[in-house]
Motif scaffolding. Structure first.
Motif, PDB file in Angstrom:
ATOM      1  N   VAL A  36       0.860  -1.189   0.000  1.00 16.07           N
ATOM      2  CA  VAL A  36       0.000   0.000   0.000  1.00 16.07           C
ATOM      3  C   VAL A  36       0.895   1.238   0.000  1.00 16.07           C
ATOM      4  O   VAL A  36       1.505   1.560   1.028  1.00 16.07           O
ATOM      5  CB  VAL A  36      -0.932   0.019   1.226  1.00 16.07           C
ATOM      6  N   PRO A  37       1.030   1.936  -1.127  1.00 10.03           N
ATOM      7  CA  PRO A  37       1.866   3.143  -1.165  1.00 10.03           C
ATOM      8  C   PRO A  37       1.172   4.318  -0.463  1.00 10.03           C
ATOM      9  O   PRO A  37       0.007   4.614  -0.729  1.00 10.03           O
ATOM     10  CB  PRO A  37       2.020   3.427  -2.660  1.00 10.03           C
ATOM     11  N   LEU A  38       1.911   4.970   0.428  1.00  7.68           N
ATOM     12  CA  LEU A  38       1.386   6.111   1.169  1.00  7.68           C
ATOM     13  C   LEU A  38       2.247   7.339   0.913  1.00  7.68           C
ATOM     14  O   LEU A  38       3.478   7.268   0.934  1.00  7.68           O
ATOM     15  CB  LEU A  38       1.362   5.794   2.666  1.00  7.68           C
ATOM     16  N   LYS A  39       1.609   8.450   0.684  1.00  9.64           N
ATOM     17  CA  LYS A  39       2.333   9.685   0.392  1.00  9.64           C
ATOM     18  C   LYS A  39       3.183  10.116   1.584  1.00  9.64           C
ATOM     19  O   LYS A  39       2.731  10.108   2.726  1.00  9.64           O
ATOM     20  CB  LYS A  39       1.344  10.785   0.022  1.00  9.64           C
ATOM     21  N   GLY A  40       4.423  10.470   1.277  1.00 10.55           N
ATOM     22  CA  GLY A  40       5.319  10.961   2.308  1.00 10.55           C
ATOM     23  C   GLY A  40       5.883   9.883   3.207  1.00 10.55           C
ATOM     24  O   GLY A  40       6.612  10.177   4.149  1.00 10.55           O
ATOM     25  N   ILE A  41       5.553   8.616   2.927  1.00 12.32           N
ATOM     26  CA  ILE A  41       6.038   7.537   3.781  1.00 12.32           C
ATOM     27  C   ILE A  41       6.850   6.508   2.985  1.00 12.32           C
ATOM     28  O   ILE A  41       8.041   6.341   3.208  1.00 12.32           O
ATOM     29  CB  ILE A  41       4.871   6.848   4.523  1.00 12.32           C
ATOM     30  N   ASN A  42       6.221   5.825   2.047  1.00 10.38           N
ATOM     31  CA  ASN A  42       6.941   4.791   1.289  1.00 10.38           C
ATOM     32  C   ASN A  42       6.841   4.957  -0.215  1.00 10.38           C
ATOM     33  O   ASN A  42       7.229   4.068  -0.961  1.00 10.38           O
ATOM     34  CB  ASN A  42       6.440   3.392   1.682  1.00 10.38           C
ATOM     35  N   GLU A  43       6.343   6.101  -0.684  1.00  7.51           N
ATOM     36  CA  GLU A  43       6.170   6.277  -2.123  1.00  7.51           C
ATOM     37  C   GLU A  43       7.504   6.259  -2.878  1.00  7.51           C
ATOM     38  O   GLU A  43       7.562   5.856  -4.036  1.00  7.51           O
ATOM     39  CB  GLU A  43       5.421   7.576  -2.425  1.00  7.51           C
ATOM     40  N   SER A  44       8.587   6.632  -2.209  1.00 12.40           N
ATOM     41  CA  SER A  44       9.895   6.636  -2.866  1.00 12.40           C
ATOM     42  C   SER A  44      10.447   5.225  -3.071  1.00 12.40           C
ATOM     43  O   SER A  44      11.463   5.042  -3.743  1.00 12.40           O
ATOM     44  CB  SER A  44      10.893   7.451  -2.042  1.00 12.40           C
ATOM     45  N   GLU A  45       9.784   4.226  -2.487  1.00  7.94           N
ATOM     46  CA  GLU A  45      10.263   2.848  -2.580  1.00  7.94           C
ATOM     47  C   GLU A  45       9.504   2.000  -3.597  1.00  7.94           C
ATOM     48  O   GLU A  45       9.745   0.789  -3.703  1.00  7.94           O
ATOM     49  CB  GLU A  45      10.158   2.170  -1.216  1.00  7.94           C
ATOM     50  N   ILE A  46       8.608   2.595  -4.342  1.00  6.40           N
ATOM     51  CA  ILE A  46       7.789   1.810  -5.274  1.00  6.40           C
ATOM     52  C   ILE A  46       8.649   1.032  -6.260  1.00  6.40           C
ATOM     53  O   ILE A  46       8.445  -0.171  -6.478  1.00  6.40           O
ATOM     54  CB  ILE A  46       6.778   2.724  -5.996  1.00  6.40           C
ATOM     55  N   ILE A  47       9.635   1.686  -6.848  1.00 10.17           N
ATOM     56  CA  ILE A  47      10.505   0.995  -7.803  1.00 10.17           C
ATOM     57  C   ILE A  47      11.373  -0.037  -7.090  1.00 10.17           C
ATOM     58  O   ILE A  47      11.577  -1.152  -7.594  1.00 10.17           O
ATOM     59  CB  ILE A  47      11.362   2.007  -8.591  1.00 10.17           C
ATOM     60  N   ASP A  48      11.891   0.299  -5.916  1.00  7.85           N
ATOM     61  CA  ASP A  48      12.714  -0.658  -5.160  1.00  7.85           C
ATOM     62  C   ASP A  48      11.930  -1.929  -4.845  1.00  7.85           C
ATOM     63  O   ASP A  48      12.442  -3.050  -4.956  1.00  7.85           O
ATOM     64  CB  ASP A  48      13.208  -0.028  -3.859  1.00  7.85           C
ATOM     65  N   LEU A  49      10.671  -1.769  -4.431  1.00 11.91           N
ATOM     66  CA  LEU A  49       9.842  -2.920  -4.100  1.00 11.91           C
ATOM     67  C   LEU A  49       9.524  -3.747  -5.344  1.00 11.91           C
ATOM     68  O   LEU A  49       9.542  -4.977  -5.315  1.00 11.91           O
ATOM     69  CB  LEU A  49       8.555  -2.455  -3.420  1.00 11.91           C
ATOM     70  N   LEU A  50       9.243  -3.044  -6.440  1.00  6.48           N
ATOM     71  CA  LEU A  50       8.995  -3.753  -7.703  1.00  6.48           C
ATOM     72  C   LEU A  50      10.213  -4.575  -8.101  1.00  6.48           C
ATOM     73  O   LEU A  50      10.103  -5.753  -8.491  1.00  6.48           O
ATOM     74  CB  LEU A  50       8.620  -2.749  -8.801  1.00  6.48           C
ATOM     75  N   GLU A  51      11.404  -3.979  -7.984  1.00  7.69           N
ATOM     76  CA  GLU A  51      12.627  -4.695  -8.374  1.00  7.69           C
ATOM     77  C   GLU A  51      12.953  -5.839  -7.415  1.00  7.69           C
ATOM     78  O   GLU A  51      13.453  -6.893  -7.838  1.00  7.69           O
ATOM     79  CB  GLU A  51      13.785  -3.704  -8.461  1.00  7.69           C
ATOM     80  N   PHE A  52      12.670  -5.666  -6.149  1.00  9.13           N
ATOM     81  CA  PHE A  52      12.851  -6.737  -5.171  1.00  9.13           C
ATOM     82  C   PHE A  52      12.046  -7.964  -5.595  1.00  9.13           C
ATOM     83  O   PHE A  52      12.542  -9.096  -5.565  1.00  9.13           O
ATOM     84  CB  PHE A  52      12.401  -6.250  -3.787  1.00  9.13           C
ATOM     85  N   CYS A  53      10.799  -7.738  -5.982  1.00  2.00           N
ATOM     86  CA  CYS A  53       9.927  -8.849  -6.387  1.00  2.00           C
ATOM     87  C   CYS A  53      10.316  -9.398  -7.758  1.00  2.00           C
ATOM     88  O   CYS A  53      10.308 -10.617  -7.974  1.00  2.00           O
ATOM     89  CB  CYS A  53       8.479  -8.383  -6.398  1.00  2.00           C
ATOM     90  N   LYS A  54      10.657  -8.512  -8.659  1.00  4.25           N
ATOM     91  CA  LYS A  54      11.050  -8.919 -10.016  1.00  4.25           C
ATOM     92  C   LYS A  54      12.254  -9.850  -9.967  1.00  4.25           C
ATOM     93  O   LYS A  54      12.302 -10.889 -10.646  1.00  4.25           O
ATOM     94  CB  LYS A  54      11.360  -7.675 -10.846  1.00  4.25           C
TER      95      LYS A  54
ATOM     96  N   GLY B  49      -3.100   8.061   0.397  1.00  2.96           N
ATOM     97  CA  GLY B  49      -2.573   7.089  -0.551  1.00  2.96           C
ATOM     98  C   GLY B  49      -2.263   7.676  -1.911  1.00  2.96           C
ATOM     99  O   GLY B  49      -2.648   8.804  -2.227  1.00  2.96           O
ATOM    100  N   LEU B  50      -1.552   6.901  -2.704  1.00  2.00           N
ATOM    101  CA  LEU B  50      -1.301   7.254  -4.106  1.00  2.00           C
ATOM    102  C   LEU B  50      -2.330   6.536  -4.960  1.00  2.00           C
ATOM    103  O   LEU B  50      -2.645   5.362  -4.712  1.00  2.00           O
ATOM    104  CB  LEU B  50       0.100   6.830  -4.545  1.00  2.00           C
ATOM    105  N   ASP B  51      -2.839   7.215  -5.979  1.00  2.73           N
ATOM    106  CA  ASP B  51      -3.761   6.537  -6.872  1.00  2.73           C
ATOM    107  C   ASP B  51      -2.983   5.823  -7.970  1.00  2.73           C
ATOM    108  O   ASP B  51      -1.753   5.924  -8.062  1.00  2.73           O
ATOM    109  CB  ASP B  51      -4.808   7.502  -7.448  1.00  2.73           C
ATOM    110  N   SER B  52      -3.689   5.094  -8.793  1.00  4.37           N
ATOM    111  CA  SER B  52      -3.057   4.264  -9.816  1.00  4.37           C
ATOM    112  C   SER B  52      -2.178   5.068 -10.760  1.00  4.37           C
ATOM    113  O   SER B  52      -1.064   4.648 -11.098  1.00  4.37           O
ATOM    114  CB  SER B  52      -4.137   3.525 -10.616  1.00  4.37           C
ATOM    115  N   VAL B  53      -2.652   6.229 -11.189  1.00  5.36           N
ATOM    116  CA  VAL B  53      -1.880   7.059 -12.129  1.00  5.36           C
ATOM    117  C   VAL B  53      -0.578   7.514 -11.484  1.00  5.36           C
ATOM    118  O   VAL B  53       0.495   7.497 -12.120  1.00  5.36           O
ATOM    119  CB  VAL B  53      -2.710   8.271 -12.589  1.00  5.36           C
ATOM    120  N   GLU B  54      -0.631   7.897 -10.221  1.00  3.78           N
ATOM    121  CA  GLU B  54       0.578   8.333  -9.522  1.00  3.78           C
ATOM    122  C   GLU B  54       1.572   7.182  -9.380  1.00  3.78           C
ATOM    123  O   GLU B  54       2.785   7.372  -9.532  1.00  3.78           O
ATOM    124  CB  GLU B  54       0.204   8.891  -8.150  1.00  3.78           C
ATOM    125  N   ILE B  55       1.078   6.003  -9.096  1.00  4.98           N
ATOM    126  CA  ILE B  55       1.949   4.827  -8.994  1.00  4.98           C
ATOM    127  C   ILE B  55       2.598   4.539 -10.343  1.00  4.98           C
ATOM    128  O   ILE B  55       3.816   4.310 -10.437  1.00  4.98           O
ATOM    129  CB  ILE B  55       1.141   3.605  -8.505  1.00  4.98           C
TER     130      ILE B  55
END
Length: 320
Positions: free
Chosen positions: A159-177, A200-206
């Motif tokens: 669950v991406p949250l603004k100001g908390i973990n949004e900067s990790e979206i790519i890191d998390l994707l790559e961890f799983c990839k 939260g971040l919406d789909s477009v922001e993600i």
């Protein structure tokens, strides 16, 4: 076959075995005291199973065990075994925060569990601790590894949250990839029990964040999954669950049962009926009548798209 009032086939049952959780996540129940519903208020595993058997006989072919945190309820592997042994080939899955997995992943697999969804909102200890209000990351990562070793098919929820973990979206994707796990980013679902500061971040922001590094395409929806799938150029697929849209509602095939015996027709909606008295009285016929009535009144779509309403549903009672 189970058909709801809008002609949709319902073949997926989500069963919550507890509302208790050992995390206090910002997007779920950050201020709820560490308490629990008295045991006598819950259906026993055997009582839950009596209803599950009937549901399977009437067409349910996928069962997902949820919470709260389901691994907090003792003997869960025995419940998993009851279900898995009842029907060969049943799609049997579990959703967990992963904290207790290191000790039980193999037991669950041996009992017949096939798939597991694990929450992972950050790869940074301090951020994970801020979200869960507990130092959890190292143990959750051990739980993910234990699930892999046990042979369970793994999906990761974030669950991406603004100001908390949004900067990790790519890191998390790559961890799983890198590990061959599918990740699903989930838009934060506004509810009365979450932190009032959670955004939260919406789909477009993600998607825009992922586009900073990767090119990907949107895939056509297939089946009944609420997740919109996307594919990177190298073939890796990730998903985004968008509850603020209702395009997946037209193929909704699920119904939810809480640990206290409440049948819930929609993740958002408060409309529900209890089968607890019927099950306690061993009146399966009455429980089936209630099930049919709940399905008849299952809403056509959720209400997050209507004036940005906030759900009064306690998500810790039903899972996602």
């Amino acid at each position: 076959m189970l058909i709801d009032g809008h002609g949709r086939k319902v073949d997926y049952l989500r069963v919550s075995v507890t509302e208790r959780c050992n995390f206090r996540c910002q997007y779920c129940m950050p201020e709820k005291p560490f308490s629990w519903v008295p045991r006598e208020e819950l259906l026993t595993y055997e009582e839950l199973f009596e209803f599950i058997k009937v549901a399977i006989d009437k067409g349910i072919n996928k069962v997902r065990v949820t919470g709260g945190e389901p691994l907090l309820r003792e003997g869960l592997e025995n419940f998993i075994r009851m279900i898995s042994e009842y029907k060969e080939g049943l799609d049997l899955a579990l959703t967990t925060n992963g904290y207790l997995l290191p000790k039980v992943a193999q037991k669950l697999a041996d009992a017949g569990l096939k798939r597991i969804n694990i929450s992972l909102d950050s790869l940074k200890e301090e951020v994970a601790a801020k979200i869960a209000q507990k130092n959890v990351l190292k143990t959750v990562l051990k739980g993910i590894e234990a699930a892999r070793v046990a042979g369970l098919k793994i999906k990761i929820n974030c669950v991406p949250l603004k100001g908390i973990n949004e900067s990790e979206i790519i890191d998390l994707l790559e961890f799983c990839k890198e590990r061959g796990y599918e990740i699903r980013f989930i838009e934060y679902m506004e509810n009365d029990y979450a932190s009032k500061y959670a955004k939260g971040l919406d789909s477009v922001e993600i998607q825009n964040i992922i586009k900073e590094k990767y090119t990907f395409k949107k895939l056509e929806r297939c089946g009944t999954s609420p997740s919109q799938e996307y594919e990177l150029e190298d073939g890796y697929k990730f998903g985004i669950i968008e509850p603020h849209k209702d395009d997946f509602c037209s193929t909704c095939n699920r119904i939810r049962l809480t640990a206290s015996g409440v049948l819930i027709p929609c993740l958002y909606y408060e409309d529900a009926q209890s089968i607890k008295e019927a099950i306690k009285a061993k009146d399966i016929k009455k429980a089936v009548e209630i099930l049919k009535d709940v399905l008849k009144n299952k809403p056509e779509k959720n209400r997050w798209t209507e004036n940005s309403e906030i759900s009064a549903r306690a998500f810790y009672e039903t899972g996602g």
